[in-house]
Scaffold this active site. Structure first.
Site, PDB file in Angstrom:
ATOM      1  N   GLY A  48      -3.288  29.842  -6.699  1.00 56.97           N
ATOM      2  CA  GLY A  48      -4.182  30.895  -7.180  1.00 56.97           C
ATOM      3  C   GLY A  48      -4.513  31.773  -5.988  1.00 56.97           C
ATOM      4  O   GLY A  48      -3.609  32.247  -5.311  1.00 56.97           O
ATOM      5  N   GLU A  49      -5.774  31.932  -5.720  1.00 60.23           N
ATOM      6  CA  GLU A  49      -6.208  32.751  -4.586  1.00 60.23           C
ATOM      7  C   GLU A  49      -7.121  31.880  -3.729  1.00 60.23           C
ATOM      8  O   GLU A  49      -8.220  31.523  -4.155  1.00 60.23           O
ATOM      9  CB  GLU A  49      -6.936  33.990  -5.132  1.00 60.23           C
ATOM     10  CG  GLU A  49      -7.375  34.946  -4.081  1.00 60.23           C
ATOM     11  CD  GLU A  49      -6.235  35.375  -3.159  1.00 60.23           C
ATOM     12  OE1 GLU A  49      -5.153  35.733  -3.669  1.00 60.23           O
ATOM     13  OE2 GLU A  49      -6.421  35.312  -1.933  1.00 60.23           O
ATOM     14  N   SER A  50      -6.642  31.546  -2.546  1.00 63.26           N
ATOM     15  CA  SER A  50      -7.371  30.554  -1.743  1.00 63.26           C
ATOM     16  C   SER A  50      -8.766  31.046  -1.341  1.00 63.26           C
ATOM     17  O   SER A  50      -9.689  30.235  -1.213  1.00 63.26           O
ATOM     18  CB  SER A  50      -6.566  30.132  -0.517  1.00 63.26           C
ATOM     19  OG  SER A  50      -6.168  31.237   0.239  1.00 63.26           O
ATOM     20  N   CYS A  80       0.684  25.844  -3.252  1.00 62.10           N
ATOM     21  CA  CYS A  80       0.500  27.245  -2.850  1.00 62.10           C
ATOM     22  C   CYS A  80      -0.907  27.452  -2.281  1.00 62.10           C
ATOM     23  O   CYS A  80      -1.195  26.964  -1.197  1.00 62.10           O
ATOM     24  CB  CYS A  80       0.844  28.165  -4.012  1.00 62.10           C
ATOM     25  SG  CYS A  80       1.275  29.819  -3.441  1.00 62.10           S
ATOM     26  N   ARG A 107      -0.681  32.473   5.475  1.00 64.70           N
ATOM     27  CA  ARG A 107      -0.834  33.029   4.124  1.00 64.70           C
ATOM     28  C   ARG A 107       0.108  34.211   3.921  1.00 64.70           C
ATOM     29  O   ARG A 107       0.363  34.979   4.842  1.00 64.70           O
ATOM     30  CB  ARG A 107      -2.284  33.477   3.901  1.00 64.70           C
ATOM     31  CG  ARG A 107      -3.267  32.336   3.914  1.00 64.70           C
ATOM     32  CD  ARG A 107      -4.681  32.836   3.665  1.00 64.70           C
ATOM     33  NE  ARG A 107      -4.849  33.361   2.323  1.00 64.70           N
ATOM     34  CZ  ARG A 107      -5.934  34.030   1.936  1.00 64.70           C
ATOM     35  NH1 ARG A 107      -6.921  34.244   2.785  1.00 64.70           N
ATOM     36  NH2 ARG A 107      -6.014  34.474   0.707  1.00 64.70           N
ATOM     37  N   ILE A 137       5.188  32.502  -5.175  1.00 62.22           N
ATOM     38  CA  ILE A 137       4.403  33.696  -5.529  1.00 62.22           C
ATOM     39  C   ILE A 137       3.431  33.979  -4.389  1.00 62.22           C
ATOM     40  O   ILE A 137       2.494  33.217  -4.171  1.00 62.22           O
ATOM     41  CB  ILE A 137       3.624  33.491  -6.847  1.00 62.22           C
ATOM     42  CG1 ILE A 137       4.580  33.130  -7.987  1.00 62.22           C
ATOM     43  CG2 ILE A 137       2.820  34.742  -7.207  1.00 62.22           C
ATOM     44  CD1 ILE A 137       3.896  32.678  -9.276  1.00 62.22           C
ATOM     45  N   ARG A 138       3.678  35.024  -3.652  1.00 60.53           N
ATOM     46  CA  ARG A 138       2.854  35.335  -2.462  1.00 60.53           C
ATOM     47  C   ARG A 138       2.562  34.050  -1.675  1.00 60.53           C
ATOM     48  O   ARG A 138       1.427  33.720  -1.346  1.00 60.53           O
ATOM     49  CB  ARG A 138       1.555  36.053  -2.873  1.00 60.53           C
ATOM     50  CG  ARG A 138       1.818  37.383  -3.599  1.00 60.53           C
ATOM     51  CD  ARG A 138       0.537  38.092  -3.984  1.00 60.53           C
ATOM     52  NE  ARG A 138      -0.190  38.442  -2.791  1.00 60.53           N
ATOM     53  CZ  ARG A 138      -1.494  38.177  -2.596  1.00 60.53           C
ATOM     54  NH1 ARG A 138      -2.200  37.579  -3.529  1.00 60.53           N
ATOM     55  NH2 ARG A 138      -2.081  38.521  -1.491  1.00 60.53           N
ATOM     56  N   HIS A 173       5.301  26.690  -6.775  1.00 57.25           N
ATOM     57  CA  HIS A 173       4.539  26.405  -8.003  1.00 57.25           C
ATOM     58  C   HIS A 173       5.309  25.442  -8.908  1.00 57.25           C
ATOM     59  O   HIS A 173       6.001  25.887  -9.821  1.00 57.25           O
ATOM     60  CB  HIS A 173       4.276  27.710  -8.766  1.00 57.25           C
ATOM     61  CG  HIS A 173       3.200  28.544  -8.166  1.00 57.25           C
ATOM     62  ND1 HIS A 173       1.912  28.572  -8.643  1.00 57.25           N
ATOM     63  CD2 HIS A 173       3.230  29.377  -7.107  1.00 57.25           C
ATOM     64  CE1 HIS A 173       1.179  29.388  -7.913  1.00 57.25           C
ATOM     65  NE2 HIS A 173       1.952  29.891  -6.966  1.00 57.25           N
ATOM     66  N   GLU A 175       4.342  23.790 -11.303  1.00 60.98           N
ATOM     67  CA  GLU A 175       3.856  23.822 -12.693  1.00 60.98           C
ATOM     68  C   GLU A 175       4.541  24.919 -13.499  1.00 60.98           C
ATOM     69  O   GLU A 175       4.353  24.997 -14.712  1.00 60.98           O
ATOM     70  CB  GLU A 175       2.327  24.011 -12.712  1.00 60.98           C
ATOM     71  CG  GLU A 175       1.812  25.407 -12.401  1.00 60.98           C
ATOM     72  CD  GLU A 175       1.866  25.786 -10.920  1.00 60.98           C
ATOM     73  OE1 GLU A 175       2.464  25.032 -10.122  1.00 60.98           O
ATOM     74  OE2 GLU A 175       1.348  26.860 -10.569  1.00 60.98           O
TER      75      GLU A 175
HETATM   76  N1  GLN Z   1      -1.437  34.323  -1.545  1.00 60.88           N
HETATM   77  C1  GLN Z   1      -2.368  33.369  -2.068  1.00 60.88           C
HETATM   78  C2  GLN Z   1      -3.380  32.938  -1.020  1.00 60.88           C
HETATM   79  O1  GLN Z   1      -3.223  33.223   0.113  1.00 60.88           O
HETATM   80  C3  GLN Z   1      -1.636  32.141  -2.579  1.00 60.88           C
HETATM   81  C4  GLN Z   1      -0.735  32.523  -3.719  1.00 60.88           C
HETATM   82  C5  GLN Z   1      -0.527  31.466  -4.742  1.00 60.88           C
HETATM   83  O2  GLN Z   1      -1.228  30.451  -4.807  1.00 60.88           O
HETATM   84  N2  GLN Z   1       0.408  31.733  -5.605  1.00 60.88           N
HETATM   85  O3  GLN Z   1      -4.347  32.336  -1.340  1.00 60.88           O
END
Ligand code: GLN
Length: 194
Positions: A48-50, A80, A107, A137-138, A173, A175
């Site tokens: 997700g977004e840390s 991730c 990151r 994903i990113r 990911h 999942e």
């Molecule tokens: N770019 C996100 C982060 O730095 C991580 C991306 C992800 O969990 N798919 O938190």
């Protein structure tokens, strides 16, 4: 009885992990409070977004309970953003972390040009992970791995799945693919009572 595995449910890919756990034969439990951790066989820190997840950990007072859960020896899988939260340190917009995994998480290490991509693990992956397809994903990269950190799989030579005792970190990911092998790492071997 199926093993009960928690998913930190502050933000991110919670539903997809629940589906993947069910496919792997486990029961998914959403974790938002310390007492949600009671009786769990393992815990997933989702992607997700840390930054957002880290703020939620502050708000919900979950840093110490999750550290204690990890110290109990039960498996913890960070994927991730979850892998970032496990790391001892982050670079590129640092976030507070659990500081449990002896690695530095960079990151968004693949930059904007390859924000998202899928790739098979390099040949020679450990423990029957050959052919595993990884969705990034990113994604972060894990660097400066300590001596207790074992690499289970790489993509383009970079570690994408590592293990330090009961801690697992995947930069991808698991999942989002139908392959249950990563979620199965959290489950007791067949025949063992939970
Ligand atoms: N770019 C996100 C982060 O730095 C991580 C991306 C992800 O969990 N798919 O938190």
């Amino acid at each position: 009885m199926p093993a009960r595995v928690g998913i930190l449910a502050i933000q991110g890919d919670v539903e997809a992990h629940a589906t993947a756990l069910a496919a792997a034969g486990a029961e998914a439990v959403q974790v938002l409070r310390e007492k949600d951790l009671d009786g769990l066989a393992g815990l997933i820190l989702p992607g997700g977004e840390s930054t957002t997840i880290s703020k939620g950990m502050d708000r919900l007072g979950l840093w110490e309970p999750v550290r204690e859960f990890a110290a109990s020896g039960r498996p913890v899988l960070g994927t991730c953003a979850g892998a970032i939260l496990l790391a001892r340190e982050t670079v590129h917009h640092p976030v507070p972390t659990l500081g449990l995994l002896d690695a530095v998480a960079v990151r968004n290490a693949y930059g904007t040009q390859v924000d998202s991509f899928a790739a098979p693990v390099d040949p020679g992956a450990r423990h029957d992970l050959e052919g595993l397809r990884c969705v990034f994903i990113r994604a972060p990269q894990l660097e400066q791995l300590g001596p207790g950190v074992e690499v289970y799989a790489r993509v383009d030579g970079r570690p994408v799945l590592v293990r330090q005792a009961n801690l697992w970190a995947a930069t991808f990911h698991p999942e989002l693919t139908a392959d249950p092998r990563i979620h199965q790492l959290l489950l007791p071997p067949p025949g063992q009572l939970t």
